[in-house]
Design an enzyme around this catalytic site. Structure first.
Site, PDB file in Angstrom:
ATOM      1  N   CYS A  10       0.830  -1.202   0.000  1.00 22.79           N
ATOM      2  CA  CYS A  10       0.000   0.000   0.000  1.00 22.79           C
ATOM      3  C   CYS A  10       0.872   1.263   0.000  1.00 22.79           C
ATOM      4  O   CYS A  10       2.087   1.189   0.162  1.00 22.79           O
ATOM      5  CB  CYS A  10      -0.923   0.008   1.225  1.00 22.79           C
ATOM      6  SG  CYS A  10      -0.025   0.138   2.791  1.00 22.79           S
ATOM      7  N   CYS A  13       2.972   1.662   3.098  1.00 25.19           N
ATOM      8  CA  CYS A  13       4.118   0.746   3.113  1.00 25.19           C
ATOM      9  C   CYS A  13       5.264   1.323   2.274  1.00 25.19           C
ATOM     10  O   CYS A  13       6.424   1.267   2.670  1.00 25.19           O
ATOM     11  CB  CYS A  13       3.716  -0.627   2.587  1.00 25.19           C
ATOM     12  SG  CYS A  13       2.367  -1.400   3.505  1.00 25.19           S
TER      13      CYS A  13
END
Length: 79
Positions: A10, A13
């Site tokens: 994501c 991240c």
């Protein structure tokens, strides 16, 4: 030193990975940064929320994006 970014890929991240790279650069330390995206591998660390950062196999933080300064502190704690 080994730094792992736990997360499924994501935006948070990716931001955590970028912050980790910047922290390593600013501290001028030798570190291998890897991404762990497989949910089964992430669960082995007991992490229930991503992103997470693991340094030398110790979970330092999960569930938020650590700042560059926070990551530098995690790194210094492991020296």
């Amino acid at each position: 030193m080994e730094i792992k970014i736990l997360g499924t890929g994501c935006a948070n991240c990716k931001k955590l990975e970028a912050n980790a790279k910047e922290a390593v650069k600013e501290l001028n330390v030798e570190a291998k940064i890897t991404k762990v995206e497989d949910i089964k591998d992430i669960m082995k660390y007991g992490v229930m929320r991503t992103p997470a950062i693991v340094i030398n196999e110790k979970v330092k933080m999960f569930g938020k994006v650590s700042s560059v300064d926070e990551i530098k502190k995690y790194i210094n704690d492991e020296k």
